[in-house]
Design a protein around this motif. Structure first.
Motif, PDB file in Angstrom:
ATOM      1  N   UNK A  54       0.831  -1.201   0.000  1.00 27.54           N
ATOM      2  CA  UNK A  54       0.000   0.000   0.000  1.00 27.54           C
ATOM      3  C   UNK A  54       0.868   1.255   0.000  1.00 27.54           C
ATOM      4  N   UNK A  55       2.036   1.160   0.613  1.00 24.23           N
ATOM      5  CA  UNK A  55       2.965   2.290   0.655  1.00 24.23           C
ATOM      6  C   UNK A  55       3.408   2.673  -0.760  1.00 24.23           C
ATOM      7  N   UNK A  56       3.699   1.681  -1.603  1.00 28.71           N
ATOM      8  CA  UNK A  56       4.120   1.954  -2.978  1.00 28.71           C
ATOM      9  C   UNK A  56       3.001   2.628  -3.770  1.00 28.71           C
ATOM     10  N   UNK A  57       1.769   2.186  -3.550  1.00 29.69           N
ATOM     11  CA  UNK A  57       0.626   2.796  -4.245  1.00 29.69           C
ATOM     12  C   UNK A  57       0.444   4.240  -3.786  1.00 29.69           C
ATOM     13  N   UNK A  58       0.599   4.499  -2.488  1.00 29.22           N
ATOM     14  CA  UNK A  58       0.482   5.863  -1.971  1.00 29.22           C
ATOM     15  C   UNK A  58       1.551   6.774  -2.562  1.00 29.22           C
ATOM     16  N   UNK A  59       2.783   6.288  -2.644  1.00 29.34           N
ATOM     17  CA  UNK A  59       3.873   7.075  -3.237  1.00 29.34           C
ATOM     18  C   UNK A  59       3.564   7.362  -4.702  1.00 29.34           C
ATOM     19  N   UNK A  60       3.123   6.332  -5.427  1.00 32.45           N
ATOM     20  CA  UNK A  60       2.802   6.505  -6.849  1.00 32.45           C
ATOM     21  C   UNK A  60       1.680   7.523  -7.045  1.00 32.45           C
ATOM     22  N   UNK A  61       0.702   7.503  -6.159  1.00 33.06           N
ATOM     23  CA  UNK A  61      -0.427   8.437  -6.258  1.00 33.06           C
ATOM     24  C   UNK A  61       0.029   9.867  -5.975  1.00 33.06           C
ATOM     25  N   UNK A  62       0.788  10.058  -4.894  1.00 30.39           N
ATOM     26  CA  UNK A  62       1.207  11.404  -4.497  1.00 30.39           C
ATOM     27  C   UNK A  62       2.156  12.049  -5.499  1.00 30.39           C
ATOM     28  N   UNK A  63       3.101  11.261  -6.017  1.00 29.43           N
ATOM     29  CA  UNK A  63       4.108  11.808  -6.929  1.00 29.43           C
ATOM     30  C   UNK A  63       3.733  11.675  -8.400  1.00 29.43           C
ATOM     31  N   UNK A  64       2.577  11.051  -8.686  1.00 29.73           N
ATOM     32  CA  UNK A  64       2.125  10.800 -10.057  1.00 29.73           C
ATOM     33  C   UNK A  64       3.177  10.046 -10.870  1.00 29.73           C
ATOM     34  N   UNK A  65       3.814   9.076 -10.248  1.00 33.82           N
ATOM     35  CA  UNK A  65       4.875   8.306 -10.894  1.00 33.82           C
ATOM     36  C   UNK A  65       4.323   7.502 -12.068  1.00 33.82           C
ATOM     37  N   UNK A  66       3.169   6.874 -11.880  1.00 36.85           N
ATOM     38  CA  UNK A  66       2.587   6.076 -12.968  1.00 36.85           C
ATOM     39  C   UNK A  66       2.238   6.955 -14.165  1.00 36.85           C
ATOM     40  N   UNK A  67       1.714   8.132 -13.902  1.00 36.15           N
ATOM     41  CA  UNK A  67       1.373   9.059 -14.988  1.00 36.15           C
ATOM     42  C   UNK A  67       2.593   9.434 -15.816  1.00 36.15           C
ATOM     43  N   UNK A  68       3.717   9.664 -15.141  1.00 30.30           N
ATOM     44  CA  UNK A  68       4.946  10.014 -15.851  1.00 30.30           C
ATOM     45  C   UNK A  68       5.497   8.821 -16.631  1.00 30.30           C
ATOM     46  N   UNK A  69       5.483   7.634 -16.019  1.00 26.53           N
ATOM     47  CA  UNK A  69       6.024   6.441 -16.668  1.00 26.53           C
ATOM     48  C   UNK A  69       5.205   6.024 -17.887  1.00 26.53           C
ATOM     49  N   UNK A  70       3.887   6.087 -17.756  1.00 26.89           N
ATOM     50  CA  UNK A  70       3.016   5.633 -18.838  1.00 26.89           C
ATOM     51  C   UNK A  70       2.610   6.749 -19.792  1.00 26.89           C
ATOM     52  N   UNK A  71       2.997   7.975 -19.458  1.00 31.70           N
ATOM     53  CA  UNK A  71       2.675   9.146 -20.275  1.00 31.70           C
ATOM     54  C   UNK A  71       1.170   9.225 -20.536  1.00 31.70           C
ATOM     55  N   UNK A  72       0.403   9.073 -19.451  1.00 35.10           N
ATOM     56  CA  UNK A  72      -1.057   9.129 -19.539  1.00 35.10           C
ATOM     57  C   UNK A  72      -1.616   9.593 -18.205  1.00 35.10           C
ATOM     58  N   UNK A  73      -2.867  10.068 -18.226  1.00 38.49           N
ATOM     59  CA  UNK A  73      -3.539  10.441 -16.984  1.00 38.49           C
ATOM     60  C   UNK A  73      -4.058   9.164 -16.335  1.00 38.49           C
ATOM     61  N   UNK A  74      -3.740   8.996 -15.063  1.00 34.59           N
ATOM     62  CA  UNK A  74      -4.141   7.796 -14.338  1.00 34.59           C
ATOM     63  C   UNK A  74      -5.425   8.088 -13.562  1.00 34.59           C
TER      64      UNK A  74
END
Length: 92
Positions: A54-74
């Motif tokens: 859950x910690x990794x998901x929280x970090x990804x949400x706060x920093x928008x890491x997935x959005x940057x990696x996938x170049x899309x709005x999550x």
């Protein structure tokens, strides 16, 4: 003599940890731009891996890491689905 199989490792985009592929969840962006959680790990498209915490998901949400990696709005539903999968697996 036993042959050691090579365990595929992937890097978590949120924490930066190198973990076995089976200990990660893959999030995929298709060619059409749809973002989805890839439970099987075999969907076509650009993928990013998150560790099953859950910690990794929280970090990804706060920093928008997935959005940057996938170049899309999550969408927020993706994060909710990730948390649900992690919690379900923790119960089992």
């Amino acid at each position: 003599m036993a042959i050691n199989k090579k365990v595929p490792l992937r890097k978590c985009v949120a924490t930066g940890e190198m973990l076995p592929k089976k200990a990660m969840i893959r999030v995929v962006r298709s060619k059409e731009g749809e973002v989805s959680v890839d439970v099987s790990g075999k969907k076509p498209g650009r993928g990013a891996y998150l560790s099953k915490s859950e910690q990794a998901v929280d970090i990804a949400r706060k920093k928008n890491v997935l959005g940057h990696q996938l170049e899309a709005k999550i969408p927020e539903e993706i994060y909710e689905e990730l948390l649900l999968l992690i919690r379900r697996e923790a119960i089992l």
